[in-house]
Design a protein around this motif. Sequence first.
Motif, PDB file in Angstrom:
ATOM      1  N   VAL A   1       0.835  -1.204   0.000  1.00 43.57           N
ATOM      2  CA  VAL A   1       0.000   0.000   0.000  1.00 43.57           C
ATOM      3  C   VAL A   1       0.868   1.252   0.000  1.00 43.57           C
ATOM      4  N   GLN A   2       1.878   1.269   0.868  1.00 47.27           N
ATOM      5  CA  GLN A   2       2.734   2.457   0.947  1.00 47.27           C
ATOM      6  C   GLN A   2       3.583   2.616  -0.316  1.00 47.27           C
ATOM      7  N   PHE A   3       4.050   1.492  -0.839  1.00 48.77           N
ATOM      8  CA  PHE A   3       4.869   1.543  -2.054  1.00 48.77           C
ATOM      9  C   PHE A   3       4.080   2.128  -3.224  1.00 48.77           C
ATOM     10  N   TYR A   4       2.833   1.711  -3.370  1.00 51.69           N
ATOM     11  CA  TYR A   4       2.020   2.224  -4.474  1.00 51.69           C
ATOM     12  C   TYR A   4       1.687   3.706  -4.290  1.00 51.69           C
ATOM     13  N   LYS A   5       1.580   4.115  -3.055  1.00 45.10           N
ATOM     14  CA  LYS A   5       1.336   5.544  -2.803  1.00 45.10           C
ATOM     15  C   LYS A   5       2.514   6.406  -3.277  1.00 45.10           C
ATOM     16  N   GLU A   6       3.718   5.835  -3.138  1.00 50.41           N
ATOM     17  CA  GLU A   6       4.920   6.634  -3.361  1.00 50.41           C
ATOM     18  C   GLU A   6       5.671   6.288  -4.645  1.00 50.41           C
ATOM     19  N   ARG A   7       5.170   5.337  -5.423  1.00 55.28           N
ATOM     20  CA  ARG A   7       6.012   4.830  -6.505  1.00 55.28           C
ATOM     21  C   ARG A   7       6.358   5.879  -7.557  1.00 55.28           C
ATOM     22  N   GLN A   8       5.617   6.975  -7.628  1.00 55.93           N
ATOM     23  CA  GLN A   8       5.947   8.037  -8.576  1.00 55.93           C
ATOM     24  C   GLN A   8       6.891   9.075  -7.957  1.00 55.93           C
ATOM     25  N   GLY A   9       7.140   8.963  -6.665  1.00 52.81           N
ATOM     26  CA  GLY A   9       7.993   9.933  -5.997  1.00 52.81           C
ATOM     27  C   GLY A   9       9.469   9.683  -6.255  1.00 52.81           C
ATOM     28  N   GLU A  10      10.277  10.669  -5.931  1.00 54.65           N
ATOM     29  CA  GLU A  10      11.710  10.558  -6.196  1.00 54.65           C
ATOM     30  C   GLU A  10      12.453   9.826  -5.088  1.00 54.65           C
ATOM     31  N   ALA A  11      12.040  10.001  -3.865  1.00 52.58           N
ATOM     32  CA  ALA A  11      12.745   9.375  -2.742  1.00 52.58           C
ATOM     33  C   ALA A  11      11.726   8.745  -1.801  1.00 52.58           C
ATOM     34  N   PRO A  12      12.034   7.538  -1.278  1.00 53.26           N
ATOM     35  CA  PRO A  12      11.098   6.890  -0.355  1.00 53.26           C
ATOM     36  C   PRO A  12      10.992   7.651   0.959  1.00 53.26           C
ATOM     37  N   SER A  13       9.799   7.679   1.507  1.00 53.75           N
ATOM     38  CA  SER A  13       9.595   8.335   2.799  1.00 53.75           C
ATOM     39  C   SER A  13      10.092   7.428   3.920  1.00 53.75           C
ATOM     40  N   GLN A  14      10.160   7.980   5.118  1.00 56.16           N
ATOM     41  CA  GLN A  14      10.553   7.182   6.270  1.00 56.16           C
ATOM     42  C   GLN A  14       9.521   6.092   6.538  1.00 56.16           C
ATOM     43  N   THR A  15       8.262   6.404   6.255  1.00 56.64           N
ATOM     44  CA  THR A  15       7.208   5.386   6.432  1.00 56.64           C
ATOM     45  C   THR A  15       7.461   4.189   5.533  1.00 56.64           C
ATOM     46  N   LEU A  16       7.812   4.438   4.277  1.00 57.46           N
ATOM     47  CA  LEU A  16       8.089   3.335   3.357  1.00 57.46           C
ATOM     48  C   LEU A  16       9.329   2.564   3.792  1.00 57.46           C
TER      49      LEU A  16
END
Length: 321
Positions: free
Chosen positions: A189-204
């Motif tokens: 779930v978290q990966f799909y939320k962020e997959r377009q972002g440049e850097a992974p969040s601390q949550t991921l």
Amino acid sequence: MTISKQQAWAQFWQQGNASGCIQSQGHHAYGRPYEEYWQAYFARLSSDCTLLDVCTGNGAIAALATKFSRDNHCSFEVHGFDQVPVNAEVIKNSPLLQQVHFASNGTLENLPYARHCFHSIICQFGVEYTHLLHSLKEIGRVLRVGGNAAFVVHRENGKTTLAARQGLQFIRKLFEDIRYLDALRAFTVQFYKERQGEAPSQTLRNCNDELVTAKNKLSAYAHQSEAAPLVRDLINVTRHVLSHHGSLTIDHALEHIGAVAEAVEAHRLRLAMCQEAAVDDDGLATLISLAGNNGLQLVSQRAIKDDDGSLLASALEFTRQ
């Protein structure tokens, strides 16, 4: 997640499995000791025997009967019955099973056959799962007078039952300690939320750490025969979800994870049923007594043992009075 006992077995047989779902130290529940027992039993039948294999699954024992008939120039008429239909692809790929007459419209407590129409009724790991008062009455009804019946049943202290118990312990660890599916869902779930972002969040990153920890715990069980198929399936779904994230939607990814979770639950239910069905000495005596009440006289009782002498199951043979 709710799945019925019948659905659990339907899922298993429709996946194309050839025989039972329990292994113990690499020894399958339909291995050589069982085959040797059935070969000896078939040799005592008349060459033109009409035989019914109840709780046939995908026909493993029915296929043995057909092979024996062919190899020994007999003319067995082999039937197979289960409340769950046999997998059509399994039949298609087996010349032996193509000679078996299969039926699935009923239960062992209500067989779809006429009175006294079989010379022999056999069952491996089936009758003990049923309501014996009714299933043994049905077996007595469809078996000819003078005919034979043979049941191979799970024993409470048998190797396959112990393997089922170990499998259940692993599944309990999977959900309560390893928590792999929870970690995989959270990461996905978290990966799909962020997959377009440049850097992974601390949550991921935290989700990834939890998934790695769970995977390491899971991998520790990969060598155990009772756990290995589940470990393989769980690792494979992870690879599939992560390697196809470009083409999978979040809903499809979660569907794949959900399908594996359902398969794990179905396996848990089958193992639990095996453990519950296994009979101790008192249960064996009850089965024999109820069989006697329905015209089935015990003529032989023996243990089926593994190469190391450990108990696998009990084999009971009867004649119809």
